[in-house]
Structure formats: C-alpha cells, structure tokens
Design an enzyme around this catalytic site. Structure first.
Site, short mmCIF file in Angstrom:
data_model
loop_
_atom_site.label_atom_id
_atom_site.label_comp_id
_atom_site.label_asym_id
_atom_site.label_seq_id
_atom_site.Cartn_x
_atom_site.Cartn_y
_atom_site.Cartn_z
N HIS A 267 -58.88 -92.38 27.32
CA HIS A 267 -58.78 -92.23 25.87
C HIS A 267 -57.98 -93.36 25.22
O HIS A 267 -58.13 -93.60 24.02
CB HIS A 267 -58.14 -90.87 25.53
CG HIS A 267 -59.08 -89.73 25.69
ND1 HIS A 267 -58.78 -88.44 25.28
CD2 HIS A 267 -60.33 -89.65 26.22
CE1 HIS A 267 -59.79 -87.64 25.55
NE2 HIS A 267 -60.74 -88.35 26.12
N HIS B 34 -65.04 -86.98 35.76
CA HIS B 34 -65.59 -85.68 35.39
C HIS B 34 -66.01 -84.88 36.62
O HIS B 34 -66.05 -83.64 36.56
CB HIS B 34 -66.80 -85.88 34.47
CG HIS B 34 -66.43 -86.48 33.14
ND1 HIS B 34 -67.34 -87.11 32.32
CD2 HIS B 34 -65.23 -86.59 32.51
CE1 HIS B 34 -66.72 -87.55 31.23
NE2 HIS B 34 -65.45 -87.26 31.33
#
Length: 776
Positions: free
Chosen positions: A287, A531
C-alpha cells in the site's frame, strides 16, 4: 589500431557468447524453446568485459535483449550468474529498433487532436447521463470507499485518455505501427495533454516531498503520485493501445472467475518458518508503493457494471470503464445466489512521463517511493489533514491509549455507539484489522520519535520536528524492508545479484537514469503473491499459557477495526501474529478472499483471485511465458506441471501462451532461499533495485547524492532498526512483555524465541545522535 582492437573484442564476445536471435513473434508471443545453456551456467566463458561500454546486468533489467537483431553478448555477473551486456538500459527498444525507426509526422498528431477531444467529450457526456441507480454509492459498499476521489487524478486521467485516443486513431490511419507503440518509439510526437512540471527549488530540500515530486533533478515528476506505472515488458493489448488481450487462438480469454475456480484451491499449507506478521507487513508495504485509481462517474461514485439481480447491466447503462467478470450459472459458490456478474472497474490512465502519444499506462495514486505514504499521505492536502500539534501525527486518545484518528468516511460496517473507523495516509487502512494495527504502530513510532526530538532539540519548531521524525521513521522502514523482510522473500543470493543487499556505510549505487516507478507487473501480479498466504482465521494467544485464547474469522475483521478499542486486544493480536504461521505461497486462496472479500454483511463478497487476474488484463500484462523467456527460462507447457495442475490448466486455458502472469507465478516452485519462483522473484528484485537506485533520498545514500543524508554515525544507528524494536516500543505493554528478535519468523522457531524487550537482541536506536550541533 584502437578500432581493430575494438572489433576483435566484439568478435570474441559474439563467438564466445552465443545468443538467441528470435523473430518478434517468437520473442513475445510464439511457442519457442530456449536452450538449457541459456539459463544455466555455460561451459564456455562469457565475456569478461562487455564491449561498447555495455553493462553486465540480470536479463530482466535489459528487456531489449530479446528483440530481433539484438546483439547483446552474455557475461558473468558473478561466479554463479550469467547476465547480458546491456546497451539500452530498461528501454524496450534495442539498437536496431532505434536505427530503423520511422519518423512520425507531427501534423498527423495535430490532426487527431480535435477528434480525440470530441471522443472524450462524448464519453463524459454519456457518463453524466448514467442513472444514479447504476452507480455504487461510496457510503454503502466498503470496497469502493477506499478509492478516494482526487480531482487532480480525474484531470490527469482525462489527459491519459486523450493520448490513448490519439494513439488509436494514428494506428488506424497507419501513421504509427504496433512496434512504434510497443517500443515507445513515438518520442518525436507531442502528447495532446501534458501536466505542468512541478516547481522545484534551485537548492533541493533536505526532506523528500510528500507527493514524490522533485526527487530527480532531470525528471522531477518521476516517482510522484498520479503518474503512470512503468513496465518490465511492453503491454499485450489486442489493439496495441488499451483493449484486453486475446488468447493465442484469437478468442477471448477465459473468465477470470472460471480460472480462479479451476486453479486456486482452498487449502492450508502452513509455513514452517514465516509468521502472519510477514504476510501483513507485505500488505502494508504494497500500500506504500501502489494505489490504483479507478474511474469514477460524474457524481463521484465508482460505476456499477452489474445489476441488482446479479446479471450484467445492459451495455447502454454501463460506464465505459466497466469490465465486469463473467460468472458461470454452474459456479459452485455464486451459483446458489444466481450471481452472474462480479463488478470490476478499470484503472484510470496517466500520460507518459515524457508526454508522448502511446499505449495506455495506468495511474498510481500513491508515490512510487518507499516513503510511508500510507502513513503520511501522498498529497500535501492529505498530509496536512493528518498533522497534529508539536510535530506529531493526529491520533485518537482512547482512555490513555493512542489509536489512529477517527474518520467520517462510512466504510466500516458497524456504526453503533463505541464503534470506530480510522483514518490514515491511505484510504485502505481499515481493510483488515491486522493492517490497521500496523498503521497504528507506525503512527505511534512517529509520535514517539517526535517527542524525543523535541526534548533533545528544544530550539526546533514543530515543522522541523515533524519532518525530522518523518525522515527517521522512513529510514527505519526502508532498513526493515531491505534488511529483514526482502531477504526472507527472495533470498540473499538474489539480493546480492541485484545489488540491493544493505551496505555497511553509504551506498554507491544511486543512478539518476533509473526511473524508480513501480512496474505494472509488480503492482498487478508479483506483489500480489501475498494473497495466497492469507489464512482464513486469525488466532489470539494467551501469553501466559501460550494457548489460543480466541479465533477470529478473517472476513469478520474486514472493515471492522473496533476491536482495537478493547484494552488488551492490540497486544494479543501482536502476540498472535508472531506465533501464527502464514500460509505457503502457491496456487491456493482462502475462501475468505475468494468468496467473502469485503462482503459488507452480505452472504457473499468478491473473489480476490478473479480480480487479480482481471486487473492484470486491465493493465495489459503479457502472458506468463513471455516473462519466463525474459529472464532466460524455458516456456512452460501444460506437461511441465504436475498431471493434476496440467489438467486444471488445460480445463480453462486453450494454450500455455494464454496463462496469466499471476497464475503462472504462483505455480512455480520456490527458488533456493526464497518463497517465490524465479519469475516473481526477479520481478520483485528488479523493482526493489529501482526503488533504491532511483531514489535520491534513499536513507543509505550519502551527502554527495542525498540532500537529506544522515551522518555516518546516524546511519549506522538507523541500521539497528527492526520491526521487533518498533513493536516493543509501541505496543500497549499490557500482555506483550517479550518479542522474538526477528518479527517475521515464527516465535516457536529455534533461535527466535521471544526475549524481553530490553534485551540486547532487540537493539534500540540512540536518538541522542540526532541532537543538532549549534554553530556560533
């Protein structure tokens, strides 16, 4: 004599360093076989010294070596690795391409100006006519609330569209070729839209800009927020500009949801060494570097491409940025809800850094640097909204405990009395409670250091305290990434190969020619490896007994961070993340992400795996095999995989050349000393090499490069920084009284057992070295 000697060396290199010269179709699209010696240590000696002032680099850092006619001899990078003598840097065009390039008529570009403006006007007019019911409202859908509306992004995005429209028409008129587009050979045209260059001071600031501008003297917008992702390889758009790629047969690629169903298994394979904190830090790090900015409607909502009954909206009611994911009626999960459509909106575009007409490049809403923009923001407006008094960051004081400041955004699922929803430098901070936790730790670290600096330097004003604290925390973060986290991901050998191993003193590898921009392959594929490592549950441990005291379902802590208000919770989750194993990287994904992602209280959510695949296609990523070829490996055939994996691949993909990069990367066996296969490992290593070599303000760079360089004694002190120290300094100390020396390895790993926070095994930085000397 000198000419003869030069020719002799070139001939010797060509003879002793056989290279592969392929046609363009073979190089970037066909079925090819690369000799084993091309990616293993060869018996013949490659060039000891590169001719023509070439530089010996890993193959991924010289993408033009696979171009037809490229004569890039092999060379030894070190005793174990063979690279190529590169003469073109990260350019996609080889020397023969530059020599034979066609000149593009400026008048042709001017002629399409009006038509491009008209097309944009038509698109925007359609946008305003869309019924409000066809837009997803920000306050009701958590996933889309994180995509903050930025007026500047919309303006820049319209400029990116104008340039793509121009490229499409020029290609239709045969004024530019596919090669001109793919290789960026349109430099002698001018873009229809070009943002104004940033205004940079003649004397560079000691502190890096919040928005990332003014880092590189010659290219001041490199790495700034709202600029384009760059590329490891040219994109594969079916029209050369922006349309999703097709399969090798020319038909559409399989539905991203079908691929997810066939290839991503809901299995748990726990890591023997890495813990949940390793996974979560990677999420936090991603991020900092990447924030795709989605197209929005005229009323500032993210478009809905699916109707309320779960089917696709009629084309006439769809926003032009819609690329919804098809769901089969026989889908084993969504079929029970009669859902045939998963919403998906394309990423806004940004103009090329040199403002030329070219293929679509997606916009990054964050700065491209390792600068903790997820903590401090990527714009001056956002940064100012987060600033408190005395050089501190704003915070929420919850009965003596410091938490993130509260936000008025309606993205969190519970709004009853006592519920909390937090603000940070990045709108995605409430995605999952363990991510919110890391935001909290780094906010506390900034404020801890700011208070200490104010005591050490009482003459400083709050502006200087803020920027000095930010500079130190950014250095700690960079040290943690390169010293602790990255070696555990890609291995120490690859760190050395790409020259990103931390130095003992000042670094010497700053290169102003290196664009630090995040690559599309990194942002939409390789960095999304994490993920597959997310568990469907989070465990809280009792520090006294070492037993699990509570188990939380991952979907139930998405956009529900209020538990952080419970007094012992922050310590308990920190202990849990230290002990709980993360899952191994592979073709696996928890149902919490593939069925219930951001469910918002509904019985189903989104499929993150399908969204990753679709996002790669949105960004124009080339097929997986093209990246294997780039790094010198044989292309995969279905038979290369295990029979089970081969059968599942063939059930959805028509040919090996159709395999998406994210899928192929997850299927690879890990390299020695790392968690990932060779393709993802090299894409990541290349990116972190760019982030260091292309960042003037990187904390290891000395005063000859970095306007805000630390003294050598300060630098050596900062190199003590570890995530364990930050945890020890910023936990609540209610139940957490000890910590493993390596925060990214399991606490039950021999040699990493928890020690008291004041142990020398978790060294502390002596901030007294940051007392400013007074000169009279």
């Amino acid at each position: 004599m000198k000419v003869e000697k030069f020719v002799y060396h070139v001939l010797i290199c060509v003879i002793c360093c056989p290279i592969l010269v392929l046609s363009y179709k073979e190089a970037l699209g066909g079925h090819y076989v690369i000799d084993e010696k091309d990616h293993k240590h060869a018996t013949e000696a490659p060039c000891a010294t590169c001719p023509r002032n070439g530089v010996c680099v890993p193959k991924i850092q010289c993408p033009s070596h696979i171009r037809p006619g490229a004569n890039y001899p092999r060379c030894h990078i070190d005793r174990q690795h063979i690279g190529v003598c590169c003469f073109s840097g990260n350019s996609h065009a080889a020397e023969p391409d530059l020599a034979s390039r066609s000149s593009i008529n400026i008048e042709d570009v001017k002629a399409v100006h009006n038509s491009s403006l008209q097309k944009l006007s038509d698109w925007l007019r359609k946008e305003t006519l869309l019924d409000r019911d066809t837009s997803i409202q920000r306050e009701t859908v958590p996933f889309y609330s994180q995509h903050e509306y930025i007026k500047e992004a919309t303006d820049v995005g319209h400029g990116g569209l104008l340039n793509v429209f121009a490229a499409q028409e020029l290609r239709a008129r045969q004024a530019i070729s596919d090669d001109d587009l793919a290789l960026g050979l349109t430099q002698d045209t001018y873009g229809l839209f070009c943002p104004k260059p940033p205004s940079c001071p003649n004397v560079p600031s000691k502190y890096r800009r919040i928005d990332g501008n003014c880092n590189n003297f010659n290219h001041p917008s490199w790495g700034a927020a709202l600029t384009a992702y760059e590329r490891v390889l040219p994109p594969d758009y079916r029209d050369g500009t922006w349309a999703f790629r097709l399969s090798a047969s020319g038909s559409p690629l399989p539905s991203a949801r079908d691929v997810s169903n066939a290839l991503l298994l809901a299995e748990n394979h726990q890591s023997r060494s890495h813990n949940l904190m390793f996974m979560q830090f990677g999420h936090f790090l991603a991020h900092d570097l990447s924030a795709g900015v989605l197209f929005r409607t005229a009323n500032d909502s993210v478009p809905s491409c699916c109707s309320a009954d779960g089917t696709h909206l009629p084309i006439e009611h769809q926003h032009w940025a819609c690329a919804a994911i098809d769901v089969s009626p026989k889908d084993p999960f969504y079929g029970q809800f009669d859902k045939r459509c998963l919403n998906f909106v394309r990423t806004q575009l940004a103009p090329w850094s040199d403002c030329v007409v070219g293929y679509a490049k997606q916009m990054n809403g964050a700065t491209h640097y390792l600068d903790l923009s997820q903590v401090y923001g990527s714009s001056l407006k956002k940064s100012r909204s987060l600033r408190g008094v005395g050089g501190l960051l704003k915070s929420f004081h919850d009965y003596g405990r410091t938490l993130l400041p509260l936000t008025k955004r309606h993205e969190c699922l519970t709004e009853k009395h006592g519920a909390a929803c937090f603000d940070s430098g990045d709108n995605r901070g409430n995605q999952i409670i363990s991510l919110t936790l890391l935001h909290t730790l780094f906010l506390r670290e900034h404020n801890r250091i700011a208070r200490a600096l104010a005591l050490i330097n009482p003459e400083w004003d709050e502006e200087k305290i803020f920027h000095e604290a930010r500079r130190i925390v950014q250095a700690e973060f960079q040290n943690i990434v390169y010293k602790e986290w990255l070696p555990l991901l890609i291995g120490t050998k690859l760190m050395k190969l790409f020259r990103i191993t931390p130095t003992k003193g000042y670094s010497t590898n700053y290169d102003p020619r290196v664009n630090p921009a995040v690559t599309a392959e990194f942002a939409s594929a390789a960095m999304r490896f994490g993920h597959s490592t997310v568990d469907g549950k989070m465990m809280l441990f009792n520090p006294q007994t070492g037993e699990v005291s509570e188990t939380l379902s991952t979907p139930e802590v998405m956009f529900q961070p209020s538990r952080l208000r419970l007094k012992p919770f922050l310590d308990r989750i920190l202990v849990g993340m230290s002990w709980q194993p993360m899952l191994n990287v592979g073709p696996f994904m928890s149902n919490s992400l593939s069925q219930f992602l951001f469910h918002g209280g509904n019985p189903y959510g989104l499929d993150l795996a399908a969204m990753n695949i679709q996002r790669g296609r949105d960004y124009g990523l080339r097929p997986y095999n093209d990246y294997r070829m780039l790094i010198g490996l044989n292309p995969f055939e279905f038979t290369t995989f295990s029979p089970n994996a081969a059968q599942r691949l063939a059930s959805v993909y028509g040919a090996p050349q159709d395999i998406d990069l994210w899928i192929g990367g997850l299927l690879e066996k890990p390299i020695d000393g790392g968690l990932l296969g060779p393709t993802f490992s090299q894409i990541l290593a290349d990116q972190f090499a760019r982030l260091k070599a292309g960042d003037r303000y990187f904390f290891e760079h000395g005063p000859d490069v970095n306007p805000g360089a630390f003294t050598i004694s300060q630098l050596l002190e900062l190199k003590k920084a570890t995530l364990s120290r930050i945890i020890c300094d910023n936990s609540d100390h209610i139940e957490l009284v000890s910590q493993s020396p390596n925060a990214f390895l399991r606490a039950d790993l021999p040699g990493n057992e928890p020690v008291p926070c004041d142990s020398p095994d978790i060294p502390a930085i002596d901030l007294r070295l940051f007392k400013e000397e007074q000169h009279h």
